[in-house]
Design a protein around this motif. Structure first.
Motif, PDB file in Angstrom:
ATOM      1  N   GLU A   1     -16.679  10.208   2.998  1.00  0.00           N
ATOM      2  CA  GLU A   1     -16.470  11.672   2.600  1.00  0.00           C
ATOM      3  C   GLU A   1     -15.926  12.089   1.080  1.00  0.00           C
ATOM      4  N   THR A   2     -14.472  11.054   1.241  1.00  0.00           N
ATOM      5  CA  THR A   2     -14.027  11.525   0.199  1.00  0.00           C
ATOM      6  C   THR A   2     -13.982  11.289  -1.257  1.00  0.00           C
ATOM      7  N   ALA A   3     -14.715   9.547  -0.812  1.00  0.00           N
ATOM      8  CA  ALA A   3     -14.314   9.598  -2.133  1.00  0.00           C
ATOM      9  C   ALA A   3     -16.496  10.210  -2.842  1.00  0.00           C
ATOM     10  N   ALA A   4     -16.791  10.592  -1.635  1.00  0.00           N
ATOM     11  CA  ALA A   4     -18.488  11.103  -1.959  1.00  0.00           C
ATOM     12  C   ALA A   4     -18.239  12.186  -2.606  1.00  0.00           C
ATOM     13  N   VAL A   5     -16.955  13.385  -2.382  1.00  0.00           N
ATOM     14  CA  VAL A   5     -16.338  14.415  -2.718  1.00  0.00           C
ATOM     15  C   VAL A   5     -16.113  14.093  -4.389  1.00  0.00           C
ATOM     16  N   ARG A   6     -15.527  13.236  -4.229  1.00  0.00           N
ATOM     17  CA  ARG A   6     -14.792  13.065  -5.178  1.00  0.00           C
ATOM     18  C   ARG A   6     -15.583  12.878  -6.906  1.00  0.00           C
ATOM     19  N   ARG A   7     -16.742  11.087  -6.065  1.00  0.00           N
ATOM     20  CA  ARG A   7     -17.616  11.452  -7.497  1.00  0.00           C
ATOM     21  C   ARG A   7     -18.508  13.215  -7.885  1.00  0.00           C
ATOM     22  N   LEU A   8     -18.839  13.591  -6.862  1.00  0.00           N
ATOM     23  CA  LEU A   8     -19.638  15.046  -6.774  1.00  0.00           C
ATOM     24  C   LEU A   8     -19.135  15.765  -7.781  1.00  0.00           C
TER      25      LEU A   8
ATOM     26  N   GLU B   1      -8.557  17.880   0.044  1.00  0.00           N
ATOM     27  CA  GLU B   1      -7.284  17.959   1.372  1.00  0.00           C
ATOM     28  C   GLU B   1      -8.665  19.337   2.164  1.00  0.00           C
ATOM     29  N   ALA B   2      -9.210  20.330   1.473  1.00  0.00           N
ATOM     30  CA  ALA B   2      -9.973  20.645   2.076  1.00  0.00           C
ATOM     31  C   ALA B   2     -10.811  19.986   3.485  1.00  0.00           C
ATOM     32  N   LEU B   3     -10.998  18.826   2.709  1.00  0.00           N
ATOM     33  CA  LEU B   3     -11.885  17.500   3.484  1.00  0.00           C
ATOM     34  C   LEU B   3     -11.337  17.143   4.664  1.00  0.00           C
ATOM     35  N   ARG B   4      -9.940  16.618   3.964  1.00  0.00           N
ATOM     36  CA  ARG B   4      -9.375  15.792   4.758  1.00  0.00           C
ATOM     37  C   ARG B   4      -8.807  16.629   6.468  1.00  0.00           C
ATOM     38  N   TYR B   5      -8.504  18.119   6.347  1.00  0.00           N
ATOM     39  CA  TYR B   5      -8.087  19.041   6.883  1.00  0.00           C
ATOM     40  C   TYR B   5      -9.301  19.374   7.959  1.00  0.00           C
TER      41      TYR B   5
ATOM     42  N   LEU C   1     -22.178  -0.959  -5.849  1.00  0.00           N
ATOM     43  CA  LEU C   1     -21.409  -2.106  -4.811  1.00  0.00           C
ATOM     44  C   LEU C   1     -20.273  -2.233  -4.743  1.00  0.00           C
ATOM     45  N   TYR C   2     -20.093  -2.673  -6.224  1.00  0.00           N
ATOM     46  CA  TYR C   2     -18.201  -2.487  -7.008  1.00  0.00           C
ATOM     47  C   TYR C   2     -17.567  -1.737  -5.965  1.00  0.00           C
ATOM     48  N   GLU C   3     -18.094  -0.709  -6.607  1.00  0.00           N
ATOM     49  CA  GLU C   3     -17.736   1.211  -6.455  1.00  0.00           C
ATOM     50  C   GLU C   3     -17.179   1.019  -4.891  1.00  0.00           C
ATOM     51  N   PHE C   4     -17.890   0.723  -4.178  1.00  0.00           N
ATOM     52  CA  PHE C   4     -18.104   1.008  -2.416  1.00  0.00           C
ATOM     53  C   PHE C   4     -17.165   0.054  -2.103  1.00  0.00           C
ATOM     54  N   ARG C   5     -16.945  -1.298  -2.282  1.00  0.00           N
ATOM     55  CA  ARG C   5     -15.693  -1.857  -2.268  1.00  0.00           C
ATOM     56  C   ARG C   5     -14.771  -1.550  -3.037  1.00  0.00           C
ATOM     57  N   LEU C   6     -14.690  -0.794  -3.943  1.00  0.00           N
ATOM     58  CA  LEU C   6     -12.452  -0.445  -3.947  1.00  0.00           C
ATOM     59  C   LEU C   6     -12.760   0.684  -2.777  1.00  0.00           C
ATOM     60  N   VAL C   7     -13.588   2.134  -2.616  1.00  0.00           N
ATOM     61  CA  VAL C   7     -13.436   2.875  -1.385  1.00  0.00           C
ATOM     62  C   VAL C   7     -13.059   2.220  -0.438  1.00  0.00           C
ATOM     63  N   ILE C   8     -13.579   0.887   0.195  1.00  0.00           N
ATOM     64  CA  ILE C   8     -12.961   0.647   1.225  1.00  0.00           C
ATOM     65  C   ILE C   8     -11.695  -0.189   1.157  1.00  0.00           C
ATOM     66  N   GLU C   9     -11.916  -1.302   0.573  1.00  0.00           N
ATOM     67  CA  GLU C   9     -10.339  -2.073   0.033  1.00  0.00           C
ATOM     68  C   GLU C   9      -9.269  -0.615   0.789  1.00  0.00           C
ATOM     69  N   THR C  10      -9.443  -0.224  -0.971  1.00  0.00           N
ATOM     70  CA  THR C  10      -8.415   0.653  -0.827  1.00  0.00           C
ATOM     71  C   THR C  10      -8.110   1.465   0.515  1.00  0.00           C
TER      72      THR C  10
END
Lengths: 232, 232
Positions: free
Chosen positions: A99-106, A207-211, B91-100
């Motif tokens: 969800e953090t990744a999703a929020v960032r992209r969003l 940060e809000a999401l993490r919390y 797919l690569y973006e997703f991998r980046l998120v998970i592996e990070t």
DNA sequence: GGTTTGCCGATTGTCGACAATTTCCTTGAC
DNA sequence: GTCAAGGAAATTGTCGACAATCGGCAAACC
């Protein structure tokens, strides 16, 4: 075997396939607690009860396996998955990552339609927080908010993965029997995340999401632990 | 739950069912390009060819669906998935998120056994980089490195998700026909990540990983685009 | 008495057959 | 010649039956 004979009106048209119907039935039964943890899910028994053959039941069970609702043991069959506190914590960690990744992209790519949809969803949560709505509805409204975040991210993988694991959280929450003391409070908790997103304030949104997720995690995991110690 | 005591030389014997064997066969056929993109995967035909009934083939195909190797269309059947450049990038973006996330946890919670294993894996990559090894072997060695990172993270969800999507990357790379100009160079590219991890330098490790995956993504996606424009 | 061994019921694994659906080819009208 | 309707062929969806396998129980053995 004859689910179609002349309905002179127009029925929703079953184009949904037997497998999906069975899968939905089973998942509902599991999530609502009709089937208890660790219980065996016999293909033959389920098939007899539903009046279908084993093939669609088997496929439906395989579907649920992917959602993490049941476990499959070779030559033993399917069992309603019993989740441990550890797995539950892992699940929330995973959700946080996605969800953090999703929020960032969003935020970076622009919210587009997601902004209004999220606002709307929080309203929906507040609406069903009142009396007269059961907990399953409230939990589903909560999940939908998080789902919308993943859906709006622009990367379908995020959503697909979220959907795969969402049911597990839902299952556990239902099992625990209550979410927060107050569903209204639950709805409010999402507001800071959305506010930050609408301001395009990425650090604050993250940060809000993490919390939010960590608070939810701690509550759920703790209650789960309590329940483990003294069942019923 | 302890399948490790009293092993005086007997391994559990490949209790591998028919379904797994079929699934492996099919996935290999897809990854190596024996089955081309978008091609129909007829249950009946495969079953006849392998001399088994449709049931295990069907289940195997469902397994591959979860790995993203085939698509399933109701009442239409299974098709070898055709991936677009966009999906590849996702797919690569997703991998980046998970592996990070995995790298972060690995560094914070201590590397444990993963340190030596990763060192070993880079050696393996260098070993198979030489002549006499086909590309599939090289790609698999590459993947295994990233898989080990997810495996060591301590959160099984990371590994499970990685495994689900790994084959898709692999498939595409095989399709493109070459990874880098030089497999040796590929092996070396992983070194900075591991070095930073061993130094417990989280920011640097994350940065190295990001760089590594984005470079790989750009290379693969670009070559994929070229291939799309002028097939063969 | 405690352990092993062989049987027994139950459940999954696989199969071939039939029903439902889709696809493709033929046919005929315009 | 084009296109639509119709039907044949192929494919998936579902089924019931049989074989393989598992877990438990009781008899046999030390």
């Amino acid at each position: 075997m004859d689910p179609k004979q002349d309905n002179d009106g127009f029925q929703p048209l079953d184009r949904e396939g037997l497998v999906q119907r069975v899968a939905r039935l089973l998942s509902k039964a599991i999530v609502t607690g009709q089937l208890s943890q660790g219980e065996r899910l016999s293909e033959s028994v389920v098939a007899r009860q539903l009046g279908v053959s084993r093939a669609p039941v088997r496929e439906a069970a395989r579907l649920l396996e992917n959602s993490g609702l049941v476990t499959y043991l070779p030559n033993r069959g399917f069992f309603v998955r019993s989740i441990t506190a550890r797995e539950l914590a892992d699940l929330y960690e995973f959700r946080l990552v996605i969800e953090t990744a999703a929020v960032r992209r969003l935020i970076r790519d622009g919210m587009g339609e997601s902004g209004p949809r999220l606002v709307q969803q929080i309203e929906e949560m507040r609406r069903v927080a009142g009396p007269g709505f059961d907990m399953l509805t409230q939990v589903e409204a909560d999940m939908e908010f998080h789902r919308l975040i993943c859906a709006g991210s622009g990367n379908p993988k995020f959503l697909a993965t979220f959907d795969q694991i969402a049911m597990e959280s839902e299952l556990t929450i239902m099992m625990i029997g209550r979410l927060y003391d107050d569903a209204q409070k639950l709805a409010d908790t999402h507001q800071p995340i959305l506010d930050a997103m609408l301001r395009h304030d990425e650090p604050e949104a993250v940060e809000a999401l993490r919390y939010h997720i960590e608070v939810a995690r701690d509550l759920v995991v703790e209650q789960f632990r309590n329940m483990e110690e003294k069942p019923d």
